[in-house]
Design a protein around this motif. Structure first.
Motif, PDB file in Angstrom:
ATOM      1  N   TRP A  99       0.895  -0.619   0.022  1.00  0.00           N
ATOM      2  CA  TRP A  99       0.262  -0.121   0.269  1.00  0.00           C
ATOM      3  C   TRP A  99       0.122   1.131   0.215  1.00  0.00           C
ATOM      4  O   TRP A  99       2.101   1.236   1.091  1.00  0.00           O
ATOM      5  CB  TRP A  99      -0.516   0.239   0.757  1.00  0.00           C
ATOM      6  CG  TRP A  99      -1.826  -0.974   1.043  1.00  0.00           C
ATOM      7  CD1 TRP A  99      -2.195  -2.460   1.468  1.00  0.00           C
ATOM      8  CD2 TRP A  99      -3.132  -0.240   0.462  1.00  0.00           C
ATOM      9  NE1 TRP A  99      -3.456  -2.678   1.454  1.00  0.00           N
ATOM     10  CE2 TRP A  99      -4.427  -1.500   0.547  1.00  0.00           C
ATOM     11  CE3 TRP A  99      -3.952  -0.120   0.043  1.00  0.00           C
ATOM     12  CZ2 TRP A  99      -5.649  -1.908   0.068  1.00  0.00           C
ATOM     13  CZ3 TRP A  99      -4.869   0.286  -0.142  1.00  0.00           C
ATOM     14  CH2 TRP A  99      -6.110  -1.163   0.308  1.00  0.00           C
ATOM     15  N   LYS A 103       0.418   5.454  -0.170  1.00  0.00           N
ATOM     16  CA  LYS A 103      -0.152   6.841   0.079  1.00  0.00           C
ATOM     17  C   LYS A 103       0.343   7.957  -0.897  1.00  0.00           C
ATOM     18  O   LYS A 103       1.833   7.475  -0.618  1.00  0.00           O
ATOM     19  CB  LYS A 103       0.202   6.760   1.770  1.00  0.00           C
ATOM     20  CG  LYS A 103      -0.910   8.731   2.428  1.00  0.00           C
ATOM     21  CD  LYS A 103      -1.172   8.396   3.268  1.00  0.00           C
ATOM     22  CE  LYS A 103      -0.054   8.591   4.314  1.00  0.00           C
ATOM     23  NZ  LYS A 103      -0.460   9.533   5.744  1.00  0.00           N
ATOM     24  N   LEU A 162       3.794   2.488   2.220  1.00  0.00           N
ATOM     25  CA  LEU A 162       3.009   2.771   4.184  1.00  0.00           C
ATOM     26  C   LEU A 162       3.114   1.313   4.471  1.00  0.00           C
ATOM     27  O   LEU A 162       3.781   1.134   5.572  1.00  0.00           O
ATOM     28  CB  LEU A 162       1.566   3.343   3.476  1.00  0.00           C
ATOM     29  CG  LEU A 162       0.592   2.794   4.742  1.00  0.00           C
ATOM     30  CD1 LEU A 162       0.636   4.743   5.574  1.00  0.00           C
ATOM     31  CD2 LEU A 162      -0.202   3.422   4.048  1.00  0.00           C
ATOM     32  N   ASP A 186      -4.161  11.850   7.521  1.00  0.00           N
ATOM     33  CA  ASP A 186      -4.400  10.233   7.011  1.00  0.00           C
ATOM     34  C   ASP A 186      -4.966  10.590   5.408  1.00  0.00           C
ATOM     35  O   ASP A 186      -5.235   9.726   4.649  1.00  0.00           O
ATOM     36  CB  ASP A 186      -5.429   9.568   7.686  1.00  0.00           C
ATOM     37  CG  ASP A 186      -4.424   9.023   8.431  1.00  0.00           C
ATOM     38  OD1 ASP A 186      -4.919   8.331   9.853  1.00  0.00           O
ATOM     39  OD2 ASP A 186      -3.394   9.139   8.897  1.00  0.00           O
ATOM     40  N   TYR A 226      -4.724   6.512  -1.448  1.00  0.00           N
ATOM     41  CA  TYR A 226      -3.894   5.098  -1.494  1.00  0.00           C
ATOM     42  C   TYR A 226      -4.615   4.366  -2.488  1.00  0.00           C
ATOM     43  O   TYR A 226      -5.020   3.958  -3.295  1.00  0.00           O
ATOM     44  CB  TYR A 226      -4.923   4.610   0.004  1.00  0.00           C
ATOM     45  CG  TYR A 226      -4.812   5.812   1.132  1.00  0.00           C
ATOM     46  CD1 TYR A 226      -4.591   6.658   1.073  1.00  0.00           C
ATOM     47  CD2 TYR A 226      -3.491   4.534   1.790  1.00  0.00           C
ATOM     48  CE1 TYR A 226      -4.945   6.969   2.806  1.00  0.00           C
ATOM     49  CE2 TYR A 226      -3.496   5.915   3.141  1.00  0.00           C
ATOM     50  CZ  TYR A 226      -3.771   6.953   3.553  1.00  0.00           C
ATOM     51  OH  TYR A 226      -3.830   7.542   4.543  1.00  0.00           O
ATOM     52  N   CYS A 254      -3.861   0.872  -3.747  1.00  0.00           N
ATOM     53  CA  CYS A 254      -2.829  -0.413  -3.654  1.00  0.00           C
ATOM     54  C   CYS A 254      -1.915  -1.292  -4.923  1.00  0.00           C
ATOM     55  O   CYS A 254      -1.846  -0.483  -6.029  1.00  0.00           O
ATOM     56  CB  CYS A 254      -3.534  -1.371  -2.938  1.00  0.00           C
ATOM     57  SG  CYS A 254      -4.672  -2.285  -3.726  1.00  0.00           S
TER      58      CYS A 254
END
Lengths: 115, 109
Positions: free
Chosen positions: B35, B37, B47, B84, B88, B90
């Motif tokens: 992952w 960010k 991450l 946060d 994001y 993946c």
């Protein structure tokens, strides 16, 4: 701090006018990558260098070339940019250990605009 | 052929609650998942990752779960914080990394 640096951060070029984007790294990583990312899409790998070995992805247009004169620097040359080449270009580095490549570390990207 | 799919382009969560970001993949050759960010005007930053031989990896507020039979992974952020808020991505790792298209997470104060 060890890092991946991309210059320029923003590049404007004219349709058909060659442009070069640069990437440098202080991580001493043996693998360097160039990705193209268009808005709301996944980063797409264009090519990568393992040391001086160049590896082109099958669907990377011939318009895109790359040079890696030494461990620290890698360049992306777009010979005749078209409107469809406007995108964010991301450089990344990693270590290759045996057959595995380690986590990739990215630069901040160069936003290319084609007029 | 999208080998990695993030079907939710955006997610909003209240501060302090759990954020769950999902990712599906089709390539059985992926042996590692990561992952990343991404904040605006910055490159993606790593991450957390998980090997395909594990089903869970935890690092502070971030936990990644892998369900190999369903070809599904998820990232849990507990508790969510306004910092946060980011995109994001993946990614699955085989010969190279293959990224999903990202999920924009917004954590509301």
């Amino acid at each position: 701090d060890a890092m991946v640096i991309q210059n320029p951060r923003y590049q404007v070029t004219q349709f058909g006018k060659p442009v070069t984007l640069s990437c440098s790294q202080t991580l001493n990583h043996n693998v360097m990558y160039w990705y193209q990312q268009k808005s709301s899409q996944a980063p797409k790998l264009l090519f990568h260098y393992y040391d001086k070995d160049f590896n082109n992805e099958a669907d990377t247009p011939d318009n895109f070339q790359s040079r890696r004169p030494n461990t620290s620097f890698c360049f992306l040359d777009i010979r005749s940019p078209g409107l469809g080449d406007a995108a964010m270009y991301l450089c990344a580095t990693s270590r290759k250990v045996g057959t595995r490549t380690d986590t990739q570390y990215f630069g901040p990207g160069t936003r290319l605009t084609v007029l | 052929d999208q080998q990695v799919k993030q079907n939710s382009p955006s997610l909003s969560v209240q501060e302090g609650r759990i954020s769950i970001l999902n990712c599906d993949y089709t390539n059985s050759m992926f042996d590692y998942f990561l992952w990343y960010k991404k904040y605006p005007a910055e490159g993606p930053t790593f991450l957390i990752s998980i090997s395909s031989i594990k089903d869970k990896n935890e690092d502070g507020r971030f936990t990644v779960f892998l369900n190999k039979s369903a070809k599904h992974l998820s990232l849990h952020i507990v508790p969510s914080q306004p910092g946060d808020s980011a995109v994001y991505f993946c990614a699955g790792s085989a010969r190279q990394l293959t990224f999903g298209s990202g999920t924009q997470l917004t954590v509301l104060p």
